[in-house]
Write a protein that holds these residues in place. Structure first.
Motif, PDB file in Angstrom:
ATOM      1  N   TRP A  93      65.193  68.396  27.140  1.00 40.89           N
ATOM      2  CA  TRP A  93      65.377  69.830  27.395  1.00 40.89           C
ATOM      3  C   TRP A  93      66.329  70.447  26.370  1.00 40.89           C
ATOM      4  O   TRP A  93      66.084  71.536  25.861  1.00 40.89           O
ATOM      5  CB  TRP A  93      65.869  70.072  28.817  1.00 40.89           C
ATOM      6  CG  TRP A  93      66.218  71.500  29.051  1.00 40.89           C
ATOM      7  CD1 TRP A  93      67.435  72.008  29.348  1.00 40.89           C
ATOM      8  CD2 TRP A  93      65.339  72.643  28.962  1.00 40.89           C
ATOM      9  NE1 TRP A  93      67.370  73.379  29.451  1.00 40.89           N
ATOM     10  CE2 TRP A  93      66.098  73.792  29.215  1.00 40.89           C
ATOM     11  CE3 TRP A  93      63.992  72.780  28.685  1.00 40.89           C
ATOM     12  CZ2 TRP A  93      65.558  75.064  29.207  1.00 40.89           C
ATOM     13  CZ3 TRP A  93      63.453  74.062  28.672  1.00 40.89           C
ATOM     14  CH2 TRP A  93      64.224  75.176  28.935  1.00 40.89           C
ATOM     15  N   SER A  94      67.380  69.734  26.024  1.00 43.38           N
ATOM     16  CA  SER A  94      68.304  70.243  25.007  1.00 43.38           C
ATOM     17  C   SER A  94      67.593  70.453  23.677  1.00 43.38           C
ATOM     18  O   SER A  94      67.836  71.439  22.981  1.00 43.38           O
ATOM     19  CB  SER A  94      69.469  69.262  24.806  1.00 43.38           C
ATOM     20  OG  SER A  94      70.247  69.192  25.961  1.00 43.38           O
TER      21      SER A  94
ATOM     22  N   GLN B 288      65.389  73.571  23.843  1.00 41.78           N
ATOM     23  CA  GLN B 288      66.216  74.775  23.705  1.00 41.78           C
ATOM     24  C   GLN B 288      66.642  74.986  22.261  1.00 41.78           C
ATOM     25  O   GLN B 288      66.559  76.107  21.737  1.00 41.78           O
ATOM     26  CB  GLN B 288      67.474  74.666  24.580  1.00 41.78           C
ATOM     27  CG  GLN B 288      67.210  74.805  26.051  1.00 41.78           C
ATOM     28  CD  GLN B 288      68.508  74.793  26.823  1.00 41.78           C
ATOM     29  OE1 GLN B 288      69.006  75.854  27.170  1.00 41.78           O
ATOM     30  NE2 GLN B 288      69.061  73.621  27.062  1.00 41.78           N
TER      31      GLN B 288
ATOM     32  N   LEU C 225      66.287  78.815  22.437  1.00 39.50           N
ATOM     33  CA  LEU C 225      66.435  79.334  23.795  1.00 39.50           C
ATOM     34  C   LEU C 225      67.893  79.280  24.219  1.00 39.50           C
ATOM     35  O   LEU C 225      68.600  78.329  23.899  1.00 39.50           O
ATOM     36  CB  LEU C 225      65.599  78.502  24.779  1.00 39.50           C
ATOM     37  CG  LEU C 225      64.114  78.401  24.491  1.00 39.50           C
ATOM     38  CD1 LEU C 225      63.468  77.445  25.481  1.00 39.50           C
ATOM     39  CD2 LEU C 225      63.462  79.767  24.573  1.00 39.50           C
ATOM     40  N   GLU C 226      68.312  80.303  24.922  1.00 35.46           N
ATOM     41  CA  GLU C 226      69.668  80.316  25.452  1.00 35.46           C
ATOM     42  C   GLU C 226      69.600  80.475  26.959  1.00 35.46           C
ATOM     43  O   GLU C 226      69.490  81.581  27.466  1.00 35.46           O
ATOM     44  CB  GLU C 226      70.480  81.442  24.825  1.00 35.46           C
ATOM     45  CG  GLU C 226      70.760  81.211  23.355  1.00 35.46           C
ATOM     46  CD  GLU C 226      71.694  82.248  22.784  1.00 35.46           C
ATOM     47  OE1 GLU C 226      72.560  82.762  23.515  1.00 35.46           O
ATOM     48  OE2 GLU C 226      71.538  82.552  21.602  1.00 35.46           O
TER      49      GLU C 226
ATOM     50  N   TRP D 249      68.848  79.002  35.063  1.00 35.28           N
ATOM     51  CA  TRP D 249      69.668  77.798  34.907  1.00 35.28           C
ATOM     52  C   TRP D 249      69.555  76.907  36.144  1.00 35.28           C
ATOM     53  O   TRP D 249      69.338  75.701  36.025  1.00 35.28           O
ATOM     54  CB  TRP D 249      71.122  78.197  34.659  1.00 35.28           C
ATOM     55  CG  TRP D 249      72.053  77.038  34.574  1.00 35.28           C
ATOM     56  CD1 TRP D 249      72.900  76.593  35.543  1.00 35.28           C
ATOM     57  CD2 TRP D 249      72.234  76.164  33.466  1.00 35.28           C
ATOM     58  NE1 TRP D 249      73.593  75.500  35.103  1.00 35.28           N
ATOM     59  CE2 TRP D 249      73.199  75.219  33.831  1.00 35.28           C
ATOM     60  CE3 TRP D 249      71.664  76.093  32.200  1.00 35.28           C
ATOM     61  CZ2 TRP D 249      73.620  74.206  32.975  1.00 35.28           C
ATOM     62  CZ3 TRP D 249      72.090  75.089  31.346  1.00 35.28           C
ATOM     63  CH2 TRP D 249      73.047  74.171  31.743  1.00 35.28           C
TER      64      TRP D 249
END
Length: 118
Positions: A26-27, A30, A35-36, A46
Protein backbone atom coordinates in the motif's frame (compact mmCIF):
# COMPACT_ATOMS: atom_id res chain seq x y z
CA UNK A 1 6.15 -19.87 -24.18
CA UNK A 2 3.07 -18.63 -22.26
CA UNK A 3 5.13 -18.35 -19.06
CA UNK A 4 7.72 -16.23 -20.86
CA UNK A 5 4.99 -13.92 -22.18
CA UNK A 6 3.34 -13.72 -18.76
CA UNK A 7 6.65 -12.78 -17.13
CA UNK A 8 7.21 -10.04 -19.72
CA UNK A 9 3.75 -8.60 -19.13
CA UNK A 10 4.20 -8.75 -15.36
CA UNK A 11 7.59 -7.03 -15.54
CA UNK A 12 6.54 -4.33 -18.02
CA UNK A 13 2.93 -3.54 -17.12
CA UNK A 14 2.37 -4.07 -13.40
CA UNK A 15 3.12 -2.44 -10.11
CA UNK A 16 3.41 -5.54 -7.93
CA UNK A 17 1.81 -5.83 -4.52
CA UNK A 18 2.21 -8.88 -2.31
CA UNK A 19 -0.51 -9.85 0.14
CA UNK A 20 2.07 -11.00 2.69
CA UNK A 21 3.42 -7.42 2.61
CA UNK A 22 0.14 -5.50 2.57
CA UNK A 23 1.40 -2.38 4.32
CA UNK A 24 4.52 -2.15 2.18
CA UNK A 25 2.45 -2.75 -0.96
CA UNK A 26 0.00 0.00 0.00
CA UNK A 27 2.85 2.40 0.76
CA UNK A 28 4.30 1.72 -2.67
CA UNK A 29 0.95 2.32 -4.37
CA UNK A 30 0.61 5.64 -2.57
CA UNK A 31 4.16 6.67 -3.44
CA UNK A 32 3.96 5.59 -7.07
CA UNK A 33 0.67 7.34 -7.77
CA UNK A 34 1.33 10.30 -5.50
CA UNK A 35 -1.66 9.53 -3.28
CA UNK A 36 -1.97 11.33 0.01
CA UNK A 37 -4.23 9.42 2.34
CA UNK A 38 -3.71 10.16 6.00
CA UNK A 39 -5.72 10.24 9.20
CA UNK A 40 -5.33 14.03 9.18
CA UNK A 41 -6.34 14.87 5.60
CA UNK A 42 -8.85 12.12 4.78
CA UNK A 43 -9.89 10.41 8.03
CA UNK A 44 -12.72 8.30 6.59
CA UNK A 45 -10.58 6.96 3.76
CA UNK A 46 -7.73 6.36 6.18
CA UNK A 47 -9.94 4.33 8.49
CA UNK A 48 -11.30 2.27 5.58
CA UNK A 49 -7.82 1.55 4.25
CA UNK A 50 -6.51 0.62 7.68
CA UNK A 51 -9.45 -1.73 8.19
CA UNK A 52 -8.81 -3.39 4.82
CA UNK A 53 -5.09 -3.74 5.56
CA UNK A 54 -5.85 -5.32 8.91
CA UNK A 55 -8.74 -7.63 8.09
CA UNK A 56 -8.77 -7.78 4.30
CA UNK A 57 -11.73 -8.51 2.13
CA UNK A 58 -12.90 -11.45 0.08
CA UNK A 59 -11.81 -13.77 2.87
CA UNK A 60 -12.64 -17.46 2.90
CA UNK A 61 -14.23 -18.04 6.31
CA UNK A 62 -14.66 -21.76 5.78
CA UNK A 63 -12.24 -24.19 7.31
CA UNK A 64 -9.46 -25.24 5.02
CA UNK A 65 -8.31 -28.78 4.61
CA UNK A 66 -4.69 -29.35 5.43
CA UNK A 67 -2.64 -30.88 2.68
CA UNK A 68 0.37 -32.82 3.82
CA UNK A 69 3.59 -31.91 2.02
CA UNK A 70 4.84 -34.93 0.10
CA UNK A 71 1.37 -36.48 -0.21
CA UNK A 72 -0.08 -37.44 -3.57
CA UNK A 73 -2.55 -34.54 -3.36
CA UNK A 74 0.28 -32.12 -2.63
CA UNK A 75 2.33 -33.45 -5.55
CA UNK A 76 -0.63 -33.17 -7.93
CA UNK A 77 -1.35 -29.60 -6.84
CA UNK A 78 2.29 -28.63 -7.31
CA UNK A 79 2.35 -30.18 -10.76
CA UNK A 80 -0.94 -28.59 -11.80
CA UNK A 81 0.14 -25.15 -10.57
CA UNK A 82 3.84 -25.25 -11.45
CA UNK A 83 3.66 -22.38 -13.92
CA UNK A 84 1.55 -20.27 -11.55
CA UNK A 85 4.12 -20.86 -8.82
CA UNK A 86 6.96 -19.88 -11.16
CA UNK A 87 5.08 -16.71 -12.10
CA UNK A 88 4.41 -15.95 -8.42
CA UNK A 89 8.11 -16.39 -7.59
CA UNK A 90 8.97 -14.08 -10.48
CA UNK A 91 6.42 -11.56 -9.18
CA UNK A 92 8.13 -11.59 -5.78
CA UNK A 93 11.46 -10.84 -7.49
CA UNK A 94 9.85 -7.92 -9.31
CA UNK A 95 8.32 -6.72 -6.02
CA UNK A 96 11.79 -6.62 -4.46
CA UNK A 97 13.30 -4.83 -7.46
CA UNK A 98 10.48 -2.30 -7.74
CA UNK A 99 11.02 -1.10 -4.18
CA UNK A 100 14.06 1.02 -5.07
CA UNK A 101 12.46 2.34 -8.24
CA UNK A 102 9.36 3.47 -6.37
CA UNK A 103 11.45 5.25 -3.72
CA UNK A 104 13.14 7.17 -6.54
CA UNK A 105 9.79 8.06 -8.13
CA UNK A 106 8.45 9.24 -4.75
CA UNK A 107 11.54 11.39 -4.19
CA UNK A 108 11.17 13.00 -7.61
CA UNK A 109 7.46 13.63 -7.03
CA UNK A 110 8.24 15.25 -3.66
CA UNK A 111 10.83 17.55 -5.28
CA UNK A 112 8.40 18.56 -8.02
CA UNK A 113 5.67 19.19 -5.49
CA UNK A 114 7.99 21.28 -3.32
CA UNK A 115 9.21 23.34 -6.28
CA UNK A 116 5.72 24.03 -7.59
CA UNK A 117 4.16 24.63 -4.19
CA UNK A 118 1.29 22.24 -4.89
Amino acid sequence: EDLIKAKAVLREKFLIGILDYKEESWSRIQAYYGLEVSSRTTPHRWECIQRQLKTGSNINHFSKSKITPGSETHSLLLWQNKFDMQLYSFGKEIFNNQGNHIKNVAAIQAKVKASTGS
